[in-house]
Write an enzyme that holds these catalytic residues in place. Sequence first.
Site, PDB file in Angstrom:
ATOM      1  CB  THR A   9      -0.894   0.029   1.261  1.00  0.00           C
ATOM      2  OG1 THR A   9      -0.042  -0.212   2.385  1.00  0.00           O
ATOM      3  CG2 THR A   9      -1.972  -1.034   1.207  1.00  0.00           C
ATOM      4  NE  ARG A  37      -1.243   1.486   9.704  1.00  0.00           N
ATOM      5  CZ  ARG A  37      -0.069   1.188  10.245  1.00  0.00           C
ATOM      6  NH1 ARG A  37       0.013   0.945  11.531  1.00  0.00           N
ATOM      7  NH2 ARG A  37       1.025   1.126   9.514  1.00  0.00           N
ATOM      8  CB  CYS A 124      15.638   6.727  -4.523  1.00  0.00           C
ATOM      9  SG  CYS A 124      15.576   7.651  -2.992  1.00  0.00           S
ATOM     10  CD  GLN A 151      17.517  13.140  -1.922  1.00  0.00           C
ATOM     11  OE1 GLN A 151      18.699  13.291  -1.654  1.00  0.00           O
ATOM     12  NE2 GLN A 151      16.820  12.148  -1.400  1.00  0.00           N
ATOM     13  N   GLY A 155      10.128  10.577  -1.593  1.00  0.00           N
ATOM     14  CA  GLY A 155      11.272   9.844  -1.049  1.00  0.00           C
ATOM     15  C   GLY A 155      11.023   9.436   0.395  1.00  0.00           C
ATOM     16  N   PRO A 176      -1.621  27.693   9.944  1.00  0.00           N
ATOM     17  CG  PRO A 176      -1.626  27.588  12.262  1.00  0.00           C
ATOM     18  CD  PRO A 176      -2.520  27.811  11.087  1.00  0.00           C
ATOM     19  NE  ARG A 230      12.638  14.617   1.761  1.00  0.00           N
ATOM     20  CZ  ARG A 230      12.905  13.352   1.468  1.00  0.00           C
ATOM     21  NH1 ARG A 230      12.803  12.923   0.225  1.00  0.00           N
ATOM     22  NH2 ARG A 230      13.307  12.511   2.386  1.00  0.00           N
ATOM     23  CG  HIS A 237      15.047  11.844  -5.502  1.00  0.00           C
ATOM     24  ND1 HIS A 237      13.884  12.346  -4.978  1.00  0.00           N
ATOM     25  CD2 HIS A 237      15.469  10.881  -4.638  1.00  0.00           C
ATOM     26  CE1 HIS A 237      13.601  11.711  -3.850  1.00  0.00           C
ATOM     27  NE2 HIS A 237      14.537  10.820  -3.624  1.00  0.00           N
ATOM     28  CD  GLN A 310      11.357   9.665  -5.709  1.00  0.00           C
ATOM     29  OE1 GLN A 310      11.187  10.317  -6.728  1.00  0.00           O
ATOM     30  NE2 GLN A 310      10.438   9.608  -4.755  1.00  0.00           N
TER      31      GLN A 310
HETATM   32  P1  A2P Z   1       0.142   0.255   5.686  1.00  0.00           P
HETATM   33  O1  A2P Z   1      -0.344   1.068   4.524  1.00  0.00           O
HETATM   34  O2  A2P Z   1      -0.830  -0.824   6.074  1.00  0.00           O
HETATM   35  O3  A2P Z   1       0.617   1.094   6.848  1.00  0.00           O
HETATM   36  P2  A2P Z   1       5.506   4.142   2.644  1.00  0.00           P
HETATM   37  O4  A2P Z   1       6.946   3.829   2.330  1.00  0.00           O
HETATM   38  O5  A2P Z   1       4.798   4.790   1.506  1.00  0.00           O
HETATM   39  O6  A2P Z   1       5.372   4.867   3.943  1.00  0.00           O
HETATM   40  O7  A2P Z   1       4.779   2.728   2.843  1.00  0.00           O
HETATM   41  C1  A2P Z   1       5.145   1.816   3.866  1.00  0.00           C
HETATM   42  C2  A2P Z   1       4.522   0.458   3.570  1.00  0.00           C
HETATM   43  O8  A2P Z   1       4.927  -0.426   4.629  1.00  0.00           O
HETATM   44  C3  A2P Z   1       3.013   0.477   3.590  1.00  0.00           C
HETATM   45  O9  A2P Z   1       2.522  -0.458   2.653  1.00  0.00           O
HETATM   46  C4  A2P Z   1       2.691   0.028   5.018  1.00  0.00           C
HETATM   47  O10 A2P Z   1       1.429  -0.576   5.155  1.00  0.00           O
HETATM   48  C5  A2P Z   1       3.770  -1.004   5.202  1.00  0.00           C
HETATM   49  N1  A2P Z   1       3.984  -1.290   6.626  1.00  0.00           N
HETATM   50  C6  A2P Z   1       4.202  -0.411   7.620  1.00  0.00           C
HETATM   51  N2  A2P Z   1       4.317  -1.058   8.816  1.00  0.00           N
HETATM   52  C7  A2P Z   1       4.167  -2.370   8.550  1.00  0.00           C
HETATM   53  C8  A2P Z   1       4.154  -3.563   9.345  1.00  0.00           C
HETATM   54  N3  A2P Z   1       4.367  -3.521  10.646  1.00  0.00           N
HETATM   55  N4  A2P Z   1       3.958  -4.759   8.720  1.00  0.00           N
HETATM   56  C9  A2P Z   1       3.764  -4.803   7.391  1.00  0.00           C
HETATM   57  N5  A2P Z   1       3.747  -3.734   6.581  1.00  0.00           N
HETATM   58  C10 A2P Z   1       3.953  -2.523   7.140  1.00  0.00           C
END
Ligand code: A2P
Length: 332
Positions: A9, A37, A124, A151, A155, A176, A230, A237, A310
């Site tokens: 996700t 989640r 990246c 960047q 990122g 703000p 950034r 990037h 990136q």
């Molecule tokens: P979720 O969307 O359920 O939080 P990004 O790099 O864009 O921040 O995305 C981080 C990815 O890692 C997301 O798909 C997030 O899922 C997943 N993630 C974060 N914490 C965990 C976890 N404890 N176990 C599995 N996947 C995770």
Amino acid sequence: MRIGIVGATGAVGKELLSVLEKRNFPVSELRLYASARSAGKSLKFRGKEVNIEALPETPLPVDVVLASAGGAISKQYAPIWAKQSVVIDNSSAFRYDPGVPLIVPEINAHAIQGHKNIIANPNCTTAILVMALYPLHKAFGAKRVIVSTYQSSSGAGASGMEELLHGTRQYLAGQPVEHKTFAYPLPFNVIPHIDAFQENGYTKEEMKVLWETQKIMGDTQIRVSCTAVRVPTLRVHSEAVTVEFERPISPEAAREVLQGAPGVDLVDDPANKRYPLPLTATGKFNVEVGRIRKSLVFDNGLDFFVAGDQLLKGAALNAVQIAELLQKPVAG
Ligand code: A2P
């Protein structure tokens, strides 16, 4: 191949789905994992909804794991996944382990041989830099490199993009500007701080560019100094690069080399306002290179500008290209 995407996700995870589709990667089964989640939600792949599962603590029933859920998850689980699958890891958890290949397929595909089921996908900024630097290095011998980066918010993942969009709306409404992912509000600002500061005053992001450039190009002599900044763009990037070479180099000779370099688009026609831009590099597999000119500081020196998506060459595309290497015998 049975493919599992961990972090499906996320900003990179979603691009992995799209790159697998666009490159017609032979996927026999796709499993998507994220945090609890997201469990029960779904994402579309080749026109069909695929369920998202909470990441289990066990090996995954796939041939290849594309991992992009951050360093802590990779550190904890990659050794477990590697018992049954080849792991292509987008985090920095294993990149500096001498037993783990760090691969940019256009540059060091051969280094994948002998992998022990964990293969690292580079930082990246570094991936985008070496696409232009390596062909020039082969032709003229790069000695010293100075890089200043621009960047994008993605990122820092999906939350970085969201924070930029939300903060921009707040700014324009005269409210703000909230910030959590970035050290300061990013809208209408630039922040010379990416990742943690090290004892030598550089950030870890800046040091990654040195360490990873040396490892990918197989040259521990090349010196790289980076300032990572950034900027308030959503993706891509960009990098201003100055290189001192062993041998004489001219902008024309550099253009000739880059014109034929795989994964590079030469965009270098300043008279017609053509140069690399986040606007044109967004969504593109190739890295744009332009503004090529002779350095006014170094003999045998060259200045140029690169812009690369990136989330693609710096992450999802490179990971899928590594998975493609696993399907075919690698030439030396
Ligand atoms: P979720 O969307 O359920 O939080 P990004 O790099 O864009 O921040 O995305 C981080 C990815 O890692 C997301 O798909 C997030 O899922 C997943 N993630 C974060 N914490 C965990 C976890 N404890 N176990 C599995 N996947 C995770």
